[in-house]
Design a protein around this motif. Structure first.
Motif, PDB file in Angstrom:
ATOM      1  N   LEU A   8      -3.169  13.127  -1.181  1.00 48.39           N
ATOM      2  CA  LEU A   8      -2.685  12.042  -0.330  1.00 48.39           C
ATOM      3  C   LEU A   8      -3.779  11.021  -0.071  1.00 48.39           C
ATOM      4  N   LEU A   9      -4.999  11.469   0.068  1.00 50.51           N
ATOM      5  CA  LEU A   9      -6.111  10.545   0.278  1.00 50.51           C
ATOM      6  C   LEU A   9      -6.335   9.671  -0.945  1.00 50.51           C
ATOM      7  N   VAL A  10      -6.094  10.223  -2.117  1.00 53.84           N
ATOM      8  CA  VAL A  10      -6.281   9.456  -3.349  1.00 53.84           C
ATOM      9  C   VAL A  10      -5.222   8.367  -3.470  1.00 53.84           C
ATOM     10  N   LEU A  11      -4.016   8.619  -2.978  1.00 56.72           N
ATOM     11  CA  LEU A  11      -2.920   7.679  -3.152  1.00 56.72           C
ATOM     12  C   LEU A  11      -2.879   6.587  -2.087  1.00 56.72           C
ATOM     13  N   VAL A  12      -3.649   6.737  -1.027  1.00 57.17           N
ATOM     14  CA  VAL A  12      -3.626   5.766   0.052  1.00 57.17           C
ATOM     15  C   VAL A  12      -5.007   5.150   0.189  1.00 57.17           C
ATOM     16  N   ALA A  13      -5.082   3.852   0.196  1.00 53.13           N
ATOM     17  CA  ALA A  13      -6.374   3.195   0.380  1.00 53.13           C
ATOM     18  C   ALA A  13      -6.881   3.468   1.787  1.00 53.13           C
ATOM     19  N   THR A  61      -2.223   1.109 -22.359  1.00 51.73           N
ATOM     20  CA  THR A  61      -1.627   1.857 -21.251  1.00 51.73           C
ATOM     21  C   THR A  61      -2.572   2.908 -20.671  1.00 51.73           C
ATOM     22  N   ASP A  62      -3.836   2.810 -20.984  1.00 48.45           N
ATOM     23  CA  ASP A  62      -4.852   3.678 -20.396  1.00 48.45           C
ATOM     24  C   ASP A  62      -5.312   3.033 -19.093  1.00 48.45           C
ATOM     25  N   ALA A  63      -4.705   3.434 -17.999  1.00 42.56           N
ATOM     26  CA  ALA A  63      -4.948   2.821 -16.691  1.00 42.56           C
ATOM     27  C   ALA A  63      -6.340   3.186 -16.156  1.00 42.56           C
ATOM     28  N   PRO A  64      -6.832   2.394 -15.209  1.00 40.27           N
ATOM     29  CA  PRO A  64      -8.177   2.610 -14.664  1.00 40.27           C
ATOM     30  C   PRO A  64      -8.405   3.953 -13.982  1.00 40.27           C
ATOM     31  N   ASP A  65      -7.381   4.538 -13.388  1.00 43.69           N
ATOM     32  CA  ASP A  65      -7.532   5.841 -12.748  1.00 43.69           C
ATOM     33  C   ASP A  65      -6.167   6.509 -12.661  1.00 43.69           C
ATOM     34  N   ALA A  66      -6.144   7.719 -12.101  1.00 45.05           N
ATOM     35  CA  ALA A  66      -4.905   8.497 -12.031  1.00 45.05           C
ATOM     36  C   ALA A  66      -3.856   7.830 -11.148  1.00 45.05           C
ATOM     37  N   VAL A  67      -4.285   7.169 -10.081  1.00 41.94           N
ATOM     38  CA  VAL A  67      -3.341   6.482  -9.206  1.00 41.94           C
ATOM     39  C   VAL A  67      -2.653   5.354  -9.969  1.00 41.94           C
ATOM     40  N   ALA A  68      -3.440   4.532 -10.635  1.00 39.78           N
ATOM     41  CA  ALA A  68      -2.878   3.420 -11.415  1.00 39.78           C
ATOM     42  C   ALA A  68      -1.988   3.943 -12.534  1.00 39.78           C
ATOM     43  N   GLN A  69      -2.401   5.032 -13.178  1.00 39.35           N
ATOM     44  CA  GLN A  69      -1.606   5.603 -14.268  1.00 39.35           C
ATOM     45  C   GLN A  69      -0.252   6.060 -13.759  1.00 39.35           C
ATOM     46  N   ALA A  70      -0.243   6.693 -12.587  1.00 36.30           N
ATOM     47  CA  ALA A  70       1.023   7.170 -12.014  1.00 36.30           C
ATOM     48  C   ALA A  70       1.952   6.004 -11.701  1.00 36.30           C
ATOM     49  N   ASP A  73       3.197   4.535 -15.040  1.00 34.94           N
ATOM     50  CA  ASP A  73       4.199   5.416 -15.642  1.00 34.94           C
ATOM     51  C   ASP A  73       5.540   5.333 -14.907  1.00 34.94           C
ATOM     52  N   ARG A  74       5.495   5.292 -13.568  1.00 35.84           N
ATOM     53  CA  ARG A  74       6.742   5.162 -12.795  1.00 35.84           C
ATOM     54  C   ARG A  74       7.439   3.842 -13.129  1.00 35.84           C
ATOM     55  N   GLY A  75       6.669   2.767 -13.196  1.00 34.92           N
ATOM     56  CA  GLY A  75       7.264   1.469 -13.511  1.00 34.92           C
ATOM     57  C   GLY A  75       7.886   1.445 -14.891  1.00 34.92           C
ATOM     58  N   MET A  76       7.186   2.039 -15.857  1.00 38.04           N
ATOM     59  CA  MET A  76       7.707   2.060 -17.223  1.00 38.04           C
ATOM     60  C   MET A  76       8.960   2.939 -17.321  1.00 38.04           C
ATOM     61  N   LEU A  84      15.343  -2.554 -13.411  1.00 34.83           N
ATOM     62  CA  LEU A  84      14.347  -3.614 -13.572  1.00 34.83           C
ATOM     63  C   LEU A  84      13.751  -4.046 -12.242  1.00 34.83           C
ATOM     64  N   ARG A  85      14.559  -4.129 -11.200  1.00 33.07           N
ATOM     65  CA  ARG A  85      14.031  -4.488  -9.870  1.00 33.07           C
ATOM     66  C   ARG A  85      13.034  -3.432  -9.402  1.00 33.07           C
ATOM     67  N   GLY A  86      13.388  -2.167  -9.575  1.00 36.45           N
ATOM     68  CA  GLY A  86      12.491  -1.078  -9.204  1.00 36.45           C
ATOM     69  C   GLY A  86      11.210  -1.094 -10.028  1.00 36.45           C
ATOM     70  N   ALA A  87      11.348  -1.397 -11.309  1.00 38.83           N
ATOM     71  CA  ALA A  87      10.167  -1.484 -12.181  1.00 38.83           C
ATOM     72  C   ALA A  87       9.242  -2.598 -11.709  1.00 38.83           C
ATOM     73  N   ILE A  88       9.812  -3.738 -11.413  1.00 41.67           N
ATOM     74  CA  ILE A  88       9.011  -4.875 -10.943  1.00 41.67           C
ATOM     75  C   ILE A  88       8.278  -4.499  -9.654  1.00 41.67           C
ATOM     76  N   GLU A  89       8.945  -3.784  -8.766  1.00 44.25           N
ATOM     77  CA  GLU A  89       8.300  -3.346  -7.521  1.00 44.25           C
ATOM     78  C   GLU A  89       7.107  -2.434  -7.813  1.00 44.25           C
ATOM     79  N   GLU A  90       7.258  -1.533  -8.774  1.00 44.74           N
ATOM     80  CA  GLU A  90       6.139  -0.652  -9.149  1.00 44.74           C
ATOM     81  C   GLU A  90       4.991  -1.470  -9.750  1.00 44.74           C
ATOM     82  N   PHE A  91       5.334  -2.407 -10.630  1.00 42.92           N
ATOM     83  CA  PHE A  91       4.279  -3.212 -11.249  1.00 42.92           C
ATOM     84  C   PHE A  91       3.616  -4.133 -10.232  1.00 42.92           C
ATOM     85  N   ASP A  92       4.368  -4.578  -9.228  1.00 49.28           N
ATOM     86  CA  ASP A  92       3.757  -5.331  -8.117  1.00 49.28           C
ATOM     87  C   ASP A  92       2.676  -4.490  -7.444  1.00 49.28           C
TER      88      ASP A  92
END
Length: 188
Positions: A8-13, A61-70, A73-76, A84-92
């Motif tokens: 949880l600490l990794v996923l939250v700034a 598609t090699d993201a900077p870290d595990a958080v970005a990769q997740a 991957d969710r967006g894709m 598509l709306r959900g994907a755009i939200e993930e990519f945002d």
């Protein structure tokens, strides 16, 4: 209990820290991408070129870290399921977290493109190309987006550039005789 708290600490700034301050630099695959592009240009057929194109996607598609990769991957996954709306939200979220990662912009542009929101796709493609100048998929995506905006001459230039990098792109047919981006004929 500690095992469950750490993820949880990794996923939250941390409080007071922007996502962009937490995201590490994007992996630098510049030399590898250039080498693969050189190999694509030397192959003799589309099947051989596809193997190298797949390698390019692995780099992009090699993201900077595990958080970005997740998040990527969710967006894709959402995009593949036509959410598509959900994907755009993930990519945002990905772009907010890792503003220097080209694939976040490229993938959001693709979702906008599939939504036929070409005007929103174009700035994302421009940013992806700015961050990764040999991103063949973003360059060809830019050509398709410009075609969608009826900016034919610009689309032709963009696709020509993409084909210089990878002459085996499936979009090459657009520049063939009778295609929508066929180069203009010469007056006699």
């Amino acid at each position: 209990m500690k095992r469950f708290v750490f993820p949880l600490l990794v996923l939250v700034a941390p409080p007071g820290v922007a996502w962009s301050e937490v995201c590490p630099s994007s992996p630098d695959h510049t030399e590898s991408i250039s080498a693969v592009i050189a190999q694509i240009q030397d192959v003799g057929n589309e099947a051989e070129a596809q193997t190298f194109s797949n390698q390019l996607w692995e780099f992009w598609t090699d993201a900077p870290d595990a958080v970005a990769q997740a998040v990527l991957d969710r967006g894709m996954t959402r995009r593949s399921g036509w959410d598509l709306r959900g994907a755009i939200e993930e990519f945002d979220k990905l772009i907010e977290y890792c503003p220097h990662y080209a694939e976040g912009y490229n993938q959001r542009a693709f979702a906008y493109y599939l939504s036929q929101d070409f005007a929103s796709a174009l700035p994302d493609l421009d940013k992806a190309i700015e961050l990764s100048p040999n991103h063949v998929a973003a360059i060809s995506g830019r050509a398709l987006t410009l075609l969608g905006l009826h900016r034919i001459d610009e689309a032709r230039v963009a696709l020509s550039h993409a084909l210089e990098l990878n002459p085996w792109l499936s979009e090459r047919h657009l520049m063939a005789p009778g295609g929508p981006l066929e180069p203009p004929g010469k007056d006699i």
